[in-house]
Write an enzyme that holds these catalytic residues in place. Sequence first.
Site, PDB file in Angstrom:
ATOM      1  N   LYS A 163      -1.085  -1.444  12.359  1.00 49.34           N
ATOM      2  CA  LYS A 163       0.034  -0.575  12.707  1.00 49.34           C
ATOM      3  C   LYS A 163       0.854  -1.091  13.884  1.00 49.34           C
ATOM      4  CE  LYS A 163      -1.338   3.599  10.336  1.00 49.34           C
ATOM      5  NZ  LYS A 163      -1.673   5.039  10.404  1.00 49.34           N
ATOM      6  N   ARG A 204      -9.602   3.588   7.418  1.00 48.34           N
ATOM      7  CA  ARG A 204      -8.662   3.189   6.364  1.00 48.34           C
ATOM      8  C   ARG A 204      -8.103   1.819   6.748  1.00 48.34           C
ATOM      9  NH1 ARG A 204      -3.208   3.906   4.849  1.00 48.34           N
ATOM     10  NH2 ARG A 204      -2.962   4.304   2.612  1.00 48.34           N
TER      11      ARG A 204
END
Length: 290
Positions: A229, A264
């Site tokens: 991210k 995840r």
Amino acid sequence: MNESPRATVLVGRDCVLDLTRPRMMAILNVTPDSFSDGGDYIEISAAIERGLEMAEQGAAILDVGGESTRPGAPVVSAEVELERVIPVIEGLRRHTSIPLSIDTHKATVAGAALAAGANFVNDISGLSFDSRMAAVAAAAGAGLFLMHTRGTPQQMQKDTDYQDLLIEVLQYLQGSISRARSAGISTERLAVDPGIGFAKNVAGNLLLLKHLTALHQLGCPILLGTSRKSFIGKILHQDDPRRRLYGTLATIALGVAQGVQLFRVHDVRPACEAALVAWAIREQQFPLLP
């Protein structure tokens, strides 16, 4: 350190995930525009092959998504989303019994995916975008991943100021849990996700990552999604999401240290290894790699 008992399983439709040690939810985006791997697996055969590869690498669950939820991503219709995900779920189910999750906030898509063989629904809105989602999941006996966000992907990064971010995340997720329970979904089928990168700036993401233990008071397993991210890129001055692996592994290790049970991830094997080493240190146990 005295800690409250943690869930050791997460129940989905026709499956049970063992959470006695950290588990990986592998990201399988069948989209043209996801921030890191958009377009890589848009072909059905490529997506199925990738899913089976990640299962072989140690994934405990495959999370199939047909709509990008990156900041500013365009809205995708349910029809387009269904065209992308259903053939992949059906194809995976023909080849493997690994639990499958459908990454959607649309009840129509969730219902069709569950009928096609999915076991869980991963709802980025925590049941707040589609009022029918809880009933659809309950009717199918599905497990639910409930995430915190504020606003749609198109708007969320315009509203990242909070009076008390941690308190708001906890209250939002408690509301999601209550909606699920009211629909008849048992707590053993629920997991919570603080929504790293969803309506949070870098400082907010770091605050949540430092205080993940607070989420245990909700009484559900925690799913953490930090993989590749942008906050990692900003810390490392790295614009290429594919070169954020080492930063991602740091967040996984710190998550394990705080009792997070599900992660995840894009890079399954490295994530499994980092999590298991961190878990062995935390628990003073020495498991074999899966």
